[in-house]
Write a protein that holds these residues in place. Structure first.
Motif, PDB file in Angstrom:
ATOM      1  N   TYR A  31       0.736  -1.128  -0.105  1.00 23.84           N
ATOM      2  CA  TYR A  31      -0.079   0.067  -0.125  1.00 23.84           C
ATOM      3  C   TYR A  31       0.745   1.336   0.212  1.00 23.84           C
ATOM      4  O   TYR A  31       2.150   1.273   0.511  1.00 23.84           O
ATOM      5  CB  TYR A  31      -0.936  -0.041   1.317  1.00 23.84           C
ATOM      6  N   GLU A  32       0.303   2.363  -0.768  1.00 20.37           N
ATOM      7  CA  GLU A  32       1.085   3.585  -0.492  1.00 20.37           C
ATOM      8  C   GLU A  32       0.246   4.624  -0.454  1.00 20.37           C
ATOM      9  O   GLU A  32      -0.870   4.670  -0.945  1.00 20.37           O
ATOM     10  CB  GLU A  32       1.532   3.622  -2.111  1.00 20.37           C
ATOM     11  N   LEU A  33       0.285   5.633   0.365  1.00 20.94           N
ATOM     12  CA  LEU A  33      -0.415   6.950   0.727  1.00 20.94           C
ATOM     13  C   LEU A  33       0.296   7.985   0.120  1.00 20.94           C
ATOM     14  O   LEU A  33       1.457   8.261   0.113  1.00 20.94           O
ATOM     15  CB  LEU A  33      -0.575   7.087   2.288  1.00 20.94           C
ATOM     16  N   ASP A  34      -0.844   8.972  -0.459  1.00 24.22           N
ATOM     17  CA  ASP A  34      -0.445  10.118  -0.964  1.00 24.22           C
ATOM     18  C   ASP A  34       0.014  11.215   0.197  1.00 24.22           C
ATOM     19  O   ASP A  34      -0.224  11.071   1.368  1.00 24.22           O
ATOM     20  CB  ASP A  34      -1.104  10.977  -1.840  1.00 24.22           C
ATOM     21  N   GLU A  35       0.555  12.283  -0.112  1.00 27.28           N
ATOM     22  CA  GLU A  35       0.927  13.358   1.033  1.00 27.28           C
ATOM     23  C   GLU A  35      -0.419  13.967   1.504  1.00 27.28           C
ATOM     24  O   GLU A  35      -0.142  14.335   2.791  1.00 27.28           O
ATOM     25  CB  GLU A  35       1.448  14.675   0.139  1.00 27.28           C
ATOM     26  N   LYS A  36      -1.522  13.643   1.233  1.00 28.50           N
ATOM     27  CA  LYS A  36      -2.833  14.091   1.990  1.00 28.50           C
ATOM     28  C   LYS A  36      -3.490  12.845   2.779  1.00 28.50           C
ATOM     29  O   LYS A  36      -4.469  12.794   3.338  1.00 28.50           O
ATOM     30  CB  LYS A  36      -3.942  14.276   1.162  1.00 28.50           C
ATOM     31  N   GLY A  37      -2.662  11.760   2.747  1.00 27.29           N
ATOM     32  CA  GLY A  37      -3.193  10.557   3.511  1.00 27.29           C
ATOM     33  C   GLY A  37      -4.186   9.575   2.820  1.00 27.29           C
ATOM     34  O   GLY A  37      -4.617   8.744   3.451  1.00 27.29           O
ATOM     35  N   LEU A  38      -4.363   9.923   1.487  1.00 30.81           N
ATOM     36  CA  LEU A  38      -5.326   9.100   0.703  1.00 30.81           C
ATOM     37  C   LEU A  38      -4.481   7.708   0.216  1.00 30.81           C
ATOM     38  O   LEU A  38      -3.400   8.090  -0.353  1.00 30.81           O
ATOM     39  CB  LEU A  38      -5.804   9.970  -0.473  1.00 30.81           C
ATOM     40  N   LEU A  39      -5.106   6.669   0.010  1.00 26.43           N
ATOM     41  CA  LEU A  39      -4.579   5.656  -0.404  1.00 26.43           C
ATOM     42  C   LEU A  39      -4.460   5.738  -1.950  1.00 26.43           C
ATOM     43  O   LEU A  39      -5.425   5.688  -2.738  1.00 26.43           O
ATOM     44  CB  LEU A  39      -5.663   4.304  -0.103  1.00 26.43           C
ATOM     45  N   LYS A  40      -3.083   5.500  -2.401  1.00 21.53           N
ATOM     46  CA  LYS A  40      -3.054   5.642  -3.846  1.00 21.53           C
ATOM     47  C   LYS A  40      -3.145   4.115  -4.549  1.00 21.53           C
ATOM     48  O   LYS A  40      -3.734   4.091  -5.665  1.00 21.53           O
ATOM     49  CB  LYS A  40      -1.622   6.215  -4.002  1.00 21.53           C
ATOM     50  N   LYS A  41      -2.702   3.543  -3.650  1.00 18.98           N
ATOM     51  CA  LYS A  41      -2.735   1.943  -4.113  1.00 18.98           C
ATOM     52  C   LYS A  41      -2.479   0.885  -3.040  1.00 18.98           C
ATOM     53  O   LYS A  41      -2.001   1.237  -2.030  1.00 18.98           O
ATOM     54  CB  LYS A  41      -1.915   1.485  -5.221  1.00 18.98           C
ATOM     55  N   GLY A  42      -3.259  -0.184  -3.191  1.00 20.19           N
ATOM     56  CA  GLY A  42      -2.944  -1.349  -1.995  1.00 20.19           C
ATOM     57  C   GLY A  42      -4.009  -2.330  -1.888  1.00 20.19           C
ATOM     58  O   GLY A  42      -5.340  -2.139  -2.339  1.00 20.19           O
ATOM     59  N   VAL A  43      -4.121  -2.712  -0.731  1.00 18.37           N
ATOM     60  CA  VAL A  43      -5.062  -3.536  -0.260  1.00 18.37           C
ATOM     61  C   VAL A  43      -5.525  -3.389   1.201  1.00 18.37           C
ATOM     62  O   VAL A  43      -4.638  -3.306   2.023  1.00 18.37           O
ATOM     63  CB  VAL A  43      -4.694  -5.079  -0.373  1.00 18.37           C
ATOM     64  N   VAL A  44      -6.832  -3.251   1.348  1.00 16.45           N
ATOM     65  CA  VAL A  44      -7.355  -2.862   2.920  1.00 16.45           C
ATOM     66  C   VAL A  44      -8.456  -4.316   3.231  1.00 16.45           C
ATOM     67  O   VAL A  44      -9.345  -4.124   2.389  1.00 16.45           O
ATOM     68  CB  VAL A  44      -8.095  -1.704   2.987  1.00 16.45           C
ATOM     69  N   ILE A  45      -7.775  -4.898   4.119  1.00 11.49           N
ATOM     70  CA  ILE A  45      -8.557  -6.124   4.505  1.00 11.49           C
ATOM     71  C   ILE A  45      -9.472  -5.877   5.674  1.00 11.49           C
ATOM     72  O   ILE A  45      -8.947  -5.506   6.708  1.00 11.49           O
ATOM     73  CB  ILE A  45      -7.668  -7.522   4.725  1.00 11.49           C
ATOM     74  N   ARG A  46     -10.831  -5.824   5.250  1.00  7.59           N
ATOM     75  CA  ARG A  46     -11.583  -5.593   6.587  1.00  7.59           C
ATOM     76  C   ARG A  46     -12.333  -6.833   6.998  1.00  7.59           C
ATOM     77  O   ARG A  46     -12.496  -7.782   6.394  1.00  7.59           O
ATOM     78  CB  ARG A  46     -12.933  -4.920   5.620  1.00  7.59           C
ATOM     79  N   HIS A  47     -12.537  -6.780   8.289  1.00  4.20           N
ATOM     80  CA  HIS A  47     -13.119  -7.998   9.223  1.00  4.20           C
ATOM     81  C   HIS A  47     -14.190  -7.389  10.153  1.00  4.20           C
ATOM     82  O   HIS A  47     -13.931  -6.395  11.219  1.00  4.20           O
ATOM     83  CB  HIS A  47     -12.030  -8.564   9.706  1.00  4.20           C
ATOM     84  N   LEU A  48     -15.275  -7.799   9.783  1.00  7.62           N
ATOM     85  CA  LEU A  48     -16.385  -7.332  10.993  1.00  7.62           C
ATOM     86  C   LEU A  48     -16.363  -7.997  12.033  1.00  7.62           C
ATOM     87  O   LEU A  48     -16.701  -9.463  11.946  1.00  7.62           O
ATOM     88  CB  LEU A  48     -17.806  -7.104  10.285  1.00  7.62           C
ATOM     89  N   LEU A  49     -16.391  -7.659  13.249  1.00  2.70           N
ATOM     90  CA  LEU A  49     -16.599  -8.557  14.521  1.00  2.70           C
ATOM     91  C   LEU A  49     -18.111  -9.071  14.437  1.00  2.70           C
ATOM     92  O   LEU A  49     -18.845  -8.307  14.129  1.00  2.70           O
ATOM     93  CB  LEU A  49     -16.290  -7.816  15.925  1.00  2.70           C
ATOM     94  N   LEU A  50     -18.158 -10.317  14.728  1.00  2.00           N
ATOM     95  CA  LEU A  50     -19.523 -10.805  14.909  1.00  2.00           C
ATOM     96  C   LEU A  50     -19.794 -11.227  16.325  1.00  2.00           C
ATOM     97  O   LEU A  50     -18.878 -11.866  17.073  1.00  2.00           O
ATOM     98  CB  LEU A  50     -19.593 -12.219  13.827  1.00  2.00           C
ATOM     99  N   PRO A  51     -20.973 -11.175  16.885  1.00  2.00           N
ATOM    100  CA  PRO A  51     -21.223 -11.304  18.411  1.00  2.00           C
ATOM    101  C   PRO A  51     -21.232 -12.960  18.458  1.00  2.00           C
ATOM    102  O   PRO A  51     -21.604 -13.544  17.545  1.00  2.00           O
ATOM    103  CB  PRO A  51     -22.665 -11.041  18.586  1.00  2.00           C
TER     104      PRO A  51
END
Length: 297
Positions: free
Chosen positions: A185-205
């Motif tokens: 992953y790479e972020l630009d000067e404003k903190g926006l993601l230029k490229k990459g993978v963000v893996i999400r995981h939702l907690l389940l009760p």
């Protein structure tokens, strides 16, 4: 042509009947508008241009977008009209990116719309993780950011909630292909993601062990600086889950703390952790058809 776009490989002739996902061969969306509730590196200040596609190959029983994922709420759209929506989100709404949300069952049509789009915004592929590697390969060079869920490490839980006992193996292969395409992953000067993978995981009760399994795989597979991880605490009982204990309640403070401590213990430091107050229906967007009027199924 019989449909084998996703791992279901249901073989439906979508010109004549819907596939498992509920979709025909015509693009169908439920909303195209700026969205401000993604991770900060995606939403930024102007939001991402979120295009919510109708239908889904998982139809999770707890889905917060159940009206569009399981009931296929939305309206049909041509490939040129979709390209025009991309342009509007860039030119009029000044969004930072275009987010394709639950797009997997429409990839061929989306690719054609991308080719018609004359703008310059990066594309974000926001999906449930249950993706075909072959289909993902068709997107190589077109997607800047992959935003997959990694919902389950527990096959029985995946079967119970998404009728997908093979989910973990399929999603792991898909995420590895996503990472192969876009790299660290790479972020630009404003903190926006230029490229990459963000893996999400939702907690389940009631299922912290499922979360531990997901975090174990991520920590064993990726090193610091390679991917971002988003541990989500926004679970709200929705859809069929409202009648399915323990999924009929929010995640407890204790479950939340255990998950955060485990994430720290396995050494995952790149990413985000949602606060418990994110578990609210106010963050679920309203889905409208054309011209701002609700569109029945």
């Amino acid at each position: 042509m019989l449909c084998n776009i996703c791992p279901r490989r249901c073989g439906a002739n979508r010109e004549a009947e819907p596939g498992y996902c509920g979709a025909s061969d015509t693009l169908r969306i439920a909303r195209a508008a700026p969205h401000f509730w993604e991770e900060p590196c995606i939403s930024g200040t102007n939001g991402t241009g979120a295009v919510f596609f109708s239908g889904c190959n998982l139809k999770c029983k707890f889905c917060q977008n159940y009206d569009i994922s399981a009931h296929n709420k939305g309206y049909d759209i041509t490939e040129q009209q979709l390209a025009d929506e991309f342009q509007r989100l860039e030119s009029e709404d000044k969004c930072h990116s275009i987010s394709l949300i639950t797009p997997g069952h429409f990839v061929p049509g989306i690719i054609r719309a991308m080719d018609m789009y004359s703008g310059s915004l990066p594309f974000v592929y926001n999906c449930g993780g249950y993706e075909s590697v072959q289909t993902l390969k068709a997107l190589e060079g077109r997607i800047s950011v992959y935003l997959p869920d990694l919902k389950y490490s527990d096959s029985e839980l995946a079967k119970q909630l998404s009728d997908a006992p093979d989910y973990f193996d399929v999603a792991k292969s898909a995420i590895l292909e996503m990472y192969r395409q876009v790299g660290d992953y790479e972020l630009d000067e404003k903190g926006l993601l230029k490229k990459g993978v963000v893996i999400r995981h939702l907690l389940l009760p009631g299922n912290t062990a499922n979360t531990f399994g997901v975090l174990d795989w991520i920590s064993e597979t990726f090193s610091e600086g390679q991917v971002l991880v988003s541990l989500m605490c926004q679970y709200v009982p929705y859809g069929k889950a409202k009648e399915m204990p323990p999924f009929d309640r929010p995640v407890t403070e204790s479950e939340y703390r255990r998950a955060v401590r485990y994430m720290e213990a396995v050494g995952i430091t790149d990413g985000f952790v949602q606060e418990p107050d994110s578990a609210s229906e106010q963050f679920i967007p309203e889905f409208y058809g054309k011209e701002g009027t609700e569109n029945d199924i």
